[in-house]
Design a protein around this motif. Structure first.
Motif, PDB file in Angstrom:
ATOM      1  N   MET A 188      34.835 -76.988  34.411  1.00  0.00           N
ATOM      2  CA  MET A 188      34.775 -75.636  34.389  1.00  0.00           C
ATOM      3  C   MET A 188      35.571 -75.219  35.923  1.00  0.00           C
ATOM      4  O   MET A 188      36.212 -74.310  36.113  1.00  0.00           O
ATOM      5  N   LEU A 189      35.180 -75.916  36.917  1.00  0.00           N
ATOM      6  CA  LEU A 189      35.566 -75.674  38.377  1.00  0.00           C
ATOM      7  C   LEU A 189      36.977 -75.685  38.338  1.00  0.00           C
ATOM      8  O   LEU A 189      37.603 -74.847  38.831  1.00  0.00           O
ATOM      9  N   THR A 190      37.452 -76.558  37.660  1.00  0.00           N
ATOM     10  CA  THR A 190      39.418 -76.901  37.745  1.00  0.00           C
ATOM     11  C   THR A 190      39.763 -75.696  36.946  1.00  0.00           C
ATOM     12  O   THR A 190      40.780 -75.195  37.335  1.00  0.00           O
ATOM     13  N   ASN A 191      39.022 -75.223  35.852  1.00  0.00           N
ATOM     14  CA  ASN A 191      39.709 -74.150  35.182  1.00  0.00           C
ATOM     15  C   ASN A 191      39.486 -72.819  35.880  1.00  0.00           C
ATOM     16  O   ASN A 191      40.465 -72.057  36.015  1.00  0.00           O
ATOM     17  N   ILE A 192      38.502 -72.761  36.885  1.00  0.00           N
ATOM     18  CA  ILE A 192      38.248 -71.474  37.833  1.00  0.00           C
ATOM     19  C   ILE A 192      39.543 -71.582  38.950  1.00  0.00           C
ATOM     20  O   ILE A 192      40.000 -70.495  39.060  1.00  0.00           O
ATOM     21  N   THR A 193      39.747 -72.894  39.292  1.00  0.00           N
ATOM     22  CA  THR A 193      40.632 -72.943  40.183  1.00  0.00           C
ATOM     23  C   THR A 193      42.052 -72.566  40.041  1.00  0.00           C
ATOM     24  O   THR A 193      42.895 -71.776  40.415  1.00  0.00           O
ATOM     25  N   SER A 194      42.272 -73.198  38.541  1.00  0.00           N
ATOM     26  CA  SER A 194      43.562 -72.880  38.022  1.00  0.00           C
ATOM     27  C   SER A 194      43.808 -71.223  37.736  1.00  0.00           C
ATOM     28  O   SER A 194      44.729 -70.736  37.799  1.00  0.00           O
ATOM     29  N   LEU A 195      42.623 -70.797  37.028  1.00  0.00           N
ATOM     30  CA  LEU A 195      42.935 -69.252  36.869  1.00  0.00           C
ATOM     31  C   LEU A 195      43.181 -68.359  38.120  1.00  0.00           C
ATOM     32  O   LEU A 195      43.868 -67.574  38.029  1.00  0.00           O
ATOM     33  N   VAL A 196      42.280 -68.711  39.250  1.00  0.00           N
ATOM     34  CA  VAL A 196      42.276 -67.934  40.356  1.00  0.00           C
ATOM     35  C   VAL A 196      43.923 -68.275  40.985  1.00  0.00           C
ATOM     36  O   VAL A 196      44.397 -67.300  41.459  1.00  0.00           O
ATOM     37  N   LYS A 197      44.538 -69.355  40.742  1.00  0.00           N
ATOM     38  CA  LYS A 197      45.766 -69.502  41.359  1.00  0.00           C
ATOM     39  C   LYS A 197      46.987 -68.655  40.732  1.00  0.00           C
ATOM     40  O   LYS A 197      47.780 -68.016  41.143  1.00  0.00           O
ATOM     41  N   LYS A 198      46.627 -68.787  39.184  1.00  0.00           N
ATOM     42  CA  LYS A 198      47.246 -67.933  38.622  1.00  0.00           C
ATOM     43  C   LYS A 198      47.344 -66.585  38.706  1.00  0.00           C
ATOM     44  O   LYS A 198      48.319 -65.469  38.917  1.00  0.00           O
ATOM     45  N   ALA A 199      45.997 -65.964  38.808  1.00  0.00           N
ATOM     46  CA  ALA A 199      45.830 -64.317  39.334  1.00  0.00           C
ATOM     47  C   ALA A 199      46.252 -64.202  40.601  1.00  0.00           C
ATOM     48  O   ALA A 199      46.898 -62.969  40.682  1.00  0.00           O
ATOM     49  N   LYS A 200      46.278 -64.833  41.380  1.00  0.00           N
ATOM     50  CA  LYS A 200      46.850 -64.651  42.911  1.00  0.00           C
ATOM     51  C   LYS A 200      48.365 -64.513  42.774  1.00  0.00           C
ATOM     52  O   LYS A 200      48.834 -63.747  43.654  1.00  0.00           O
ATOM     53  N   LYS A 201      48.980 -65.252  41.739  1.00  0.00           N
ATOM     54  CA  LYS A 201      50.241 -65.009  41.601  1.00  0.00           C
ATOM     55  C   LYS A 201      50.694 -63.703  40.604  1.00  0.00           C
ATOM     56  O   LYS A 201      51.994 -63.466  40.254  1.00  0.00           O
ATOM     57  N   GLY A 202      49.646 -62.958  40.315  1.00  0.00           N
ATOM     58  CA  GLY A 202      49.948 -61.982  39.590  1.00  0.00           C
ATOM     59  C   GLY A 202      49.658 -61.922  37.990  1.00  0.00           C
ATOM     60  O   GLY A 202      50.067 -61.001  37.301  1.00  0.00           O
ATOM     61  N   GLN A 259      40.466 -63.417  32.357  1.00  0.00           N
ATOM     62  CA  GLN A 259      39.510 -64.379  31.964  1.00  0.00           C
ATOM     63  C   GLN A 259      38.656 -64.866  33.030  1.00  0.00           C
ATOM     64  O   GLN A 259      37.363 -65.033  32.619  1.00  0.00           O
ATOM     65  N   LEU A 260      38.860 -64.695  34.094  1.00  0.00           N
ATOM     66  CA  LEU A 260      38.079 -64.810  35.309  1.00  0.00           C
ATOM     67  C   LEU A 260      36.619 -63.817  35.300  1.00  0.00           C
ATOM     68  O   LEU A 260      35.619 -64.589  35.231  1.00  0.00           O
ATOM     69  N   ILE A 261      37.034 -62.695  35.199  1.00  0.00           N
ATOM     70  CA  ILE A 261      36.027 -61.760  34.995  1.00  0.00           C
ATOM     71  C   ILE A 261      35.365 -61.693  33.707  1.00  0.00           C
ATOM     72  O   ILE A 261      34.027 -61.833  33.848  1.00  0.00           O
ATOM     73  N   GLY A 262      35.738 -62.143  32.571  1.00  0.00           N
ATOM     74  CA  GLY A 262      35.294 -62.435  31.323  1.00  0.00           C
ATOM     75  C   GLY A 262      34.025 -63.378  31.526  1.00  0.00           C
ATOM     76  O   GLY A 262      33.002 -63.243  30.999  1.00  0.00           O
ATOM     77  N   SER A 263      34.169 -64.580  32.280  1.00  0.00           N
ATOM     78  CA  SER A 263      33.183 -65.459  32.235  1.00  0.00           C
ATOM     79  C   SER A 263      32.106 -65.061  33.074  1.00  0.00           C
ATOM     80  O   SER A 263      30.885 -65.785  33.046  1.00  0.00           O
ATOM     81  N   MET A 264      32.180 -63.907  33.883  1.00  0.00           N
ATOM     82  CA  MET A 264      31.177 -63.491  34.699  1.00  0.00           C
ATOM     83  C   MET A 264      30.649 -62.186  34.606  1.00  0.00           C
ATOM     84  O   MET A 264      29.709 -61.751  35.133  1.00  0.00           O
ATOM     85  N   ARG A 265      31.199 -61.342  33.496  1.00  0.00           N
ATOM     86  CA  ARG A 265      31.015 -60.103  33.144  1.00  0.00           C
ATOM     87  C   ARG A 265      29.540 -59.618  32.902  1.00  0.00           C
ATOM     88  O   ARG A 265      29.170 -58.859  33.758  1.00  0.00           O
TER      89      ARG A 265
END
Length: 179
Positions: free
Chosen positions: A1-15, A22-28
């Motif tokens: 899951m950590l790699t998934n978070i890292t991957s999603l954050v990198k994508k989110a940082k690029k817009g 998806q990041l928010i959905g996992s923590m909503r």
């Protein structure tokens, strides 16, 4: 899951908005419940939650360690909740604030029933203790992570956690808080 978070954050940082969703959905649910624990009002909790999401969205490019996204957004939410409480208490001071001033006394412990639940017990904790309890037991963060989040020494976090548990223990049913 950590790699998934890292991957999603990198994508989110690029817009990539979908990655951020998806990041928010996992923590909503945890984020909302944390906000609710502070204000005990559904609408205020939603406002705090939404403001924290907005702040995270507009500042995700500042996040240096993608793997720390969960604690980073939790920190944003906690500070948002504390700011909200400060603003509200300046406008409408409550009797609780005058009587307890954020701390519980021995006399008040004796007058509170032993069947009180955690939400009710939280009314008597100061915001620092409340934050540490939520981060430690609800968000399952380590003492070290909490110390980094709150910009204080680990020993201070441990001491505050111990004091908070000591204050809560007499007013909660058995079995809530154990290390």
């Amino acid at each position: 899951m950590l790699t998934n978070i890292t991957s999603l954050v990198k994508k989110a940082k690029k817009g990539n908005d979908r990655a951020f969703e998806q990041l928010i959905g996992s923590m909503r649910e945890k984020l909302y419940r944390t906000a609710y624990a502070y204000v005990r009002n559904e609408q205020d909790a939603l406002d705090i939650y939404q403001e924290a999401i907005y702040k995270a969205y507009t500042s995700i490019h500042k996040l240096r360690k993608p793997e720390s996204f969960p604690s980073w957004i939790t920190k944003i939410l906690v500070f948002q909740a504390i700011d909200f409480i400060r603003k509200e208490s300046k406008q409408f001071p409550t009797d609780d604030e005058k009587v307890f001033d954020g701390l519980i006394t021995e006399e008040s412990i004796k007058s509170i029933t032993h069947s009180m639940d955690l939400t009710e017990a939280f009314k008597f904790l100061n915001p620092t203790y409340k934050t540490i309890i939520l981060l430690r037991y609800y968000h399952e963060l380590s003492i070290k992570e909490i110390a980094e989040m709150m910009n204080c020494p680990e020993g201070t976090v441990s001491s505050n956690l111990s004091r908070a548990k000591k204050q809560l223990r007499p007013i909660l049913k058995e079995g809530y808080i154990y290390e």
